[in-house]
Design an enzyme around this catalytic site. Structure first.
Site, short mmCIF file in Angstrom:
data_model
loop_
_atom_site.label_atom_id
_atom_site.label_comp_id
_atom_site.label_asym_id
_atom_site.label_seq_id
_atom_site.Cartn_x
_atom_site.Cartn_y
_atom_site.Cartn_z
N GLU A 1 0.88 -1.18 0.00
CA GLU A 1 0.00 0.00 0.00
C GLU A 1 0.91 1.21 0.00
OE1 GLU A 1 -1.23 3.21 1.07
OE2 GLU A 1 -1.72 2.39 3.05
N CYS B 1 -2.30 8.61 3.54
CA CYS B 1 -1.92 8.06 2.24
C CYS B 1 -3.02 8.22 1.20
CB CYS B 1 -1.52 6.60 2.37
SG CYS B 1 -2.81 5.53 3.03
#
Length: 539
Positions: A283, A317
């Site tokens: 990720e 993020c």
């Protein structure tokens, strides 16, 4: 996100944390393992570790190499211990898995105040309410959802059988634990990201070794102290990043690694994992756009985008990295952003506003602004407050009239700076977003389903929230993960359970089988059967 791991630090551990200078004893220490300092180094040196011949040329490099070997050896010992425990009990029952999940939830629920304080210490200052929202509320709900659905996820799934070739046989797919997961967790949401991954690992029946960030020292040490009070150390084990740990961690032969962090470090983790053929889930973030349809309520879009951009000082993020606004609305957009910020975040000195995680992050924001300004961008600071270098707090600022050579156009911002890009047609939006790496998220603001479908069908991203930002990550029944430059694989929900399981195919042959009619010699009736089956199969 986490930066690239470097060489081991010379100050890695207080010697008192070891017992009798033995790494085996250190692993059993009640305060846990804070790898891997001078005492581990001394242990290996005094007990026959062979010095690399480079010591004769450069002793400092030799010391670093020996420390790296000590790090690797200590972690390998813990991994071996966890794998032995896995082999003794490779497939926990539904009741056992539920109990592990409940204990994980209790560990967080019983200690929210201490966890909140530890995270704030790591940040310099972290809004308590942001910690509640991001670390606690979603975490508990995610575990509850797993508990609710786990029985059905674990159930073997019947599959179709070709009755012509395999009459009376049966097929099933059985989800089984992979073994020991290696989880590399970043600093920005240390509890939510750690626990959501651990919970998925536990649901699938696995064990988890968790390597925390070097910017999460306080929360890591707290979790190291709390964890064995709730779960065995061969089920869950936390490791503090003290320098040189991350790269050695990724070299271990885990059964699967989940990494959350930068793309540059993700590539290194993947390369290290490849040496052991260890699968990875990555990720990695990226430049996630918000796209505002000119027919959408602009004030509502601003409210939702600004909430996301100021949350955790933009250090998320999946945050809105930049916003695409119709050329006719850019002035109104800037004005509405200013109104929202003055009403909701009038001062960065408030306890409600979070600091940049460290000096390097603060300096990066300053450098990004200066770079944009030097190339002619317009910097809009709606509240008029200057960044505070002492508290490392940076107000939300808009960057308009950017050009391709600017840092803000090329790198994930990961902070409270919002680039504004104008467009005239949806085709321009599609072309612009597709000119870069595939983003981790996309946020179309529109009531026009045809337009949202156009963006979804022509722009690939890890996930999508329509008419809001961030919130697809909070949906317990949706998978989470990136694609291309923003990552690979999923965790969360059933897809996460599948990713962390071996979906094992099992074919069960019946008492009657066609095999005796298909064995050589292939003459007479057998030849006719083969030709008939071939004709039927390809008809």
């Amino acid at each position: 996100m986490d930066d690239q791991p470097g060489l081991p630090s010379k100050r890695l551990l207080e010697p008192s944390k070891f017992v009798n200078n033995s790494p085996q004893e250190a692993l059993k220490s009640p305060l846990h393992w804070r790898p891997y300092g001078v005492n581990v180094f001394t242990y290996f040196k005094n007990n026959g570790a062979i010095m690399n011949s480079i010591a004769e040329i450069n002793p400092s490099i030799a010391e670093s190499l020996e420390q790296a070997e000590a790090i690797r050896t200590s972690m390998q010992m813990k991994l071996d211990e966890m794998r032995r425990a896995y082999h003794k009990a490779p497939n926990p029952s539904l009741a056992e898995r539920k109990e592990h999940l409940k204990q994980l939830k209790r560990m967080i629920g019983d200690n929210t105040d201490a966890i909140s304080r530890a995270i704030s210490l790591d940040y310099g200052h972290r809004s308590e309410h942001e910690t509640m929202f991001a670390e606690f509320i979603g975490t508990g709900g995610s575990i509850d959802d797993i508990l609710k659905n786990l029985k059905s996820w674990m159930k073997p799934e019947k599959r179709h059988v070709d009755a012509t070739m395999f009459p009376f046989a049966s097929n099933t797919v059985v989800p089984q634990p992979l073994g020991v997961m290696g989880l590399i967790v970043p600093w920005n949401f240390p509890v939510f990201l750690a626990v959501s991954q651990i919970a998925t690992a536990f649901a699938a029946g696995n064990r988890a070794m968790v390597k925390m960030s070097e910017n999460s020292r306080n929360i890591t040490r707290l979790l190291q102290e709390l964890s064995p009070q709730y779960l065995p150390e061969d089920k869950l084990f936390f490791i503090e990043e003290t320098g040189g740990v991350g790269i050695e961690f990724s070299k271990l032969a885990f059964d699967l690694i989940i990494f959350t962090g930068s793309g540059a470090t993700g590539k290194k983790v993947m390369a290290s994992a490849a040496e052991n053929l260890t699968p990875v889930i990555l990720e990695l973030g990226g430049k996630s756009p918000a796209i505002i349809d000119p027919n959408y309520d602009l004030s509502k879009a601003v409210e939702r985008i600004m909430f996301a951009k100021q949350f955790n000082a933009g250090q998320i993020c999946v945050n809105v990295d930049y916003v695409m606004v119709h050329k006719s609305q850019v002035d109104d957009f800037v004005e509405l952003c200013g109104q929202w910020l003055k009403a909701n975040v009038p001062t960065i000195d408030s306890d409600d506003y979070t600091s940049m995680i460290d000096q390097r992050a603060y300096d990066r924001m300053m450098a990004t602004l200066e770079d944009a300004r030097s190339y002619g961008a317009k910097i809009i600071n709606p509240t008029g407050e200057e960044p505070n270098p002492h508290t490392r707090k940076v107000p939300v600022q808009l960057v308009v009239d950017t050009s391709p050579e600017m840092i803000i156009r090329n790198r994930e911002t990961f902070g409270p700076l919002l680039m504004v890009i104008t467009y005239e047609t949806p085709e321009e939006v599609i072309e612009h977003v597709n000119s870069g790496d595939r983003p981790l998220a996309m946020y179309p603001f529109t009531r026009n389903k045809k337009l949202s479908d156009l963006y979804i069908n022509h722009i690939m991203s890890g996930g999508v929230s329509i008419n809001d930002a961030l919130l697809h990550v909070s949906q317990h029944d949706l998978p989470f993960g990136g694609v291309g430059g923003s990552g690979m694989g999923h965790y969360h929900s059933k897809e996460g359970f599948i990713s962390l399981s071996k979906m094992r195919p099992v074919f069960h042959q019946a008492n009657f089988t066609m095999n005796k009619f298909l064995a050589p010699p292939y003459t007479g009736m057998k030849d006719k059967i083969y030709r008939a089956l071939t004709k039927k199969s390809l008809k």
